[in-house]
Motif scaffolding. Structure first.
Motif, PDB file in Angstrom:
ATOM      1  N   LYS A 171     -34.364  39.592 -12.053  1.00 38.75           N
ATOM      2  CA  LYS A 171     -35.791  39.715 -11.699  1.00 38.75           C
ATOM      3  C   LYS A 171     -36.467  38.343 -11.572  1.00 38.75           C
ATOM      4  O   LYS A 171     -37.116  38.060 -10.571  1.00 38.75           O
ATOM      5  N   SER A 172     -36.295  37.509 -12.596  1.00 40.87           N
ATOM      6  CA  SER A 172     -36.950  36.190 -12.560  1.00 40.87           C
ATOM      7  C   SER A 172     -36.366  35.334 -11.446  1.00 40.87           C
ATOM      8  O   SER A 172     -37.088  34.564 -10.806  1.00 40.87           O
ATOM      9  N   THR A 173     -35.065  35.474 -11.230  1.00 37.93           N
ATOM     10  CA  THR A 173     -34.416  34.682 -10.184  1.00 37.93           C
ATOM     11  C   THR A 173     -35.004  35.033  -8.813  1.00 37.93           C
ATOM     12  O   THR A 173     -35.315  34.141  -8.016  1.00 37.93           O
ATOM     13  N   PHE A 175     -46.367  37.880 -11.104  1.00 39.08           N
ATOM     14  CA  PHE A 175     -46.449  37.862 -12.561  1.00 39.08           C
ATOM     15  C   PHE A 175     -45.045  38.103 -13.107  1.00 39.08           C
ATOM     16  O   PHE A 175     -44.458  39.151 -12.842  1.00 39.08           O
ATOM     17  N   ASP A 176     -44.502  37.125 -13.841  1.00 40.17           N
ATOM     18  CA  ASP A 176     -43.169  37.321 -14.416  1.00 40.17           C
ATOM     19  C   ASP A 176     -43.321  37.653 -15.900  1.00 40.17           C
ATOM     20  O   ASP A 176     -43.376  36.765 -16.744  1.00 40.17           O
ATOM     21  N   GLU A 177     -43.399  38.919 -16.199  1.00 41.57           N
ATOM     22  CA  GLU A 177     -43.592  39.405 -17.575  1.00 41.57           C
ATOM     23  C   GLU A 177     -44.778  38.713 -18.240  1.00 41.57           C
ATOM     24  O   GLU A 177     -44.699  38.289 -19.394  1.00 41.57           O
ATOM     25  N   ALA A 178     -45.869  38.639 -17.495  1.00 41.81           N
ATOM     26  CA  ALA A 178     -47.049  37.894 -17.956  1.00 41.81           C
ATOM     27  C   ALA A 178     -47.699  38.500 -19.191  1.00 41.81           C
ATOM     28  O   ALA A 178     -48.506  37.851 -19.850  1.00 41.81           O
TER      29      ALA A 178
HETATM   30 MG   LIG Z   1     -36.873  37.314 -16.497  1.00 36.22          MG
END
Ligand SMILES: [Mg+2]
Ligand SMILES: Nc1ncnc2c1ncn2[C@@H]1O[C@H](COP(=O)(O)OP(=O)(O)O)[C@@H](O)[C@H]1O
Length: 275
Positions: free
Chosen positions: A43-45, A161-164
């Motif tokens: 996901k983050s990638t 938003f990355d797990e904000a």
């Molecule tokens: Mg991540």
């Protein structure tokens, strides 16, 4: 129109594992997409590739019709704002005002315009009263709101938003969720939100499910949650309303499959009045 178009995208941090393994999807302008998937699914990638913070190995990324290549990288980066997990790693100014100003200064916005822009976006995230506050005096939720104001001040087209909300207490989580929802309602921003909050997922337009560097599912929340067993196999949570239906069924109460709490409650009331 597609704001983000990803075609046959591949990426690896090292030779062995493909962190992103031949992924294709497209995201419409102004839509609100949540991305879910277990830890390490990529996901983050994906978020960093789209934001131009990592360089793809192969495939194509188009942002608002422009290819994300060397020629367009700087221009595209300006159109994408990203908010990460840890509120402390993102606070770079000595006060709220300085923090929101940071990106604007880098982009050489004239001082005369700066104050107005800072006030506008501080007000948008309800932090106007804290312009001179230092980060040590703020809650995690407030720091994340400042981070959001900072990226909004850059007038992006896409907000990621990355797990904000994941490091925030329940109140902070609720604050940030509300900011995201309001932005979706009031602006024409394209929003991507990587989240573990199932209620947030239920209220998004589309859900992208990642598994082992691939897209496992992509569709409306209704469609994605239909395949409950598959989600469970990927260790993913299902909406509270669906768990409630299962629990009720064990007591002989059969409701229609529904992920909206409101509709479920209505049906339960009808059921109750008939009984
Ligand atoms: Mg991540
Ligand atoms: N900086 C890094 N160096 C090497 N491998 C990484 C790095 N960041 C992530 N990975 C690996 O890439 C894969 C995808 O990670 P990531 O995109 O962070 O997943 P998620 O955000 O879904 O938890 C995982 O196998 C992870 O271990």
């Amino acid at each position: 129109m597609a704001m983000i178009e990803v075609k046959n995208l591949k990426f690896s941090y090292d030779q062995e594992i493909m962190a992103i393994n031949d992924v294709s999807f497209s995201i419409q302008e102004g839509s609100y997409t949540t991305i879910i998937g277990r830890n390490g699914s990529g996901k983050s990638t994906i978020a960093k590739l789209i934001a131009g913070l990592l360089e793809k190995k192969s495939g194509e990324i188009l942002i608002d019709g422009l290819p994300l290549d060397e020629e367009h990288l700087t221009a595209i980066r300006r159109t994408i704002g990203i908010v990460f997990q840890n509120p402390d790693n993102q606070f770079i100014g000595s006060t709220v005002q300085d923090d929101i100003a940071f990106g604007l200064e880098n982009h050489c916005v004239p001082q005369a315009e700066m104050d107005g822009i800072i006030q506008k976006f501080a007000s948008k995230v309800k932090m106007s009263e804290y312009l001179n506050s230092e980060p040590t005096h703020l809650s995690g939720g407030q720091k994340q709101r400042v981070a959001i104001a900072g990226v909004l001040a850059m007038q992006p087209k896409i907000l990621i938003f990355d797990e904000a909300t994941s490091m925030l207490d329940p109140q902070g989580k609720a604050e940030i969720k509300k900011v995201i929802m309001d932005l979706h309602k009031e602006s024409h921003l394209t929003i991507l939100s990587i989240t573990h909050d199932i209620d947030e997922v239920v209220s998004s337009d589309d859900v992208l499910v990642m598994n082992n560097g691939k897209i496992a599912m992509f569709g409306s929340p209704e469609d994605v949650f239909k395949d409950e067993d598959r989600l469970r196999r990927m260790d993913l949570d299902i909406p509270f309303s669906m768990k409630m239906e299962d629990a009720l069924l064990k007591h002989g109460v059969r409701l229609h499959r529904n992920i909206s709490m409101e509709r479920m409650v209505e049906e339960l009331c009808q059921y109750h009045s008939k009984a």
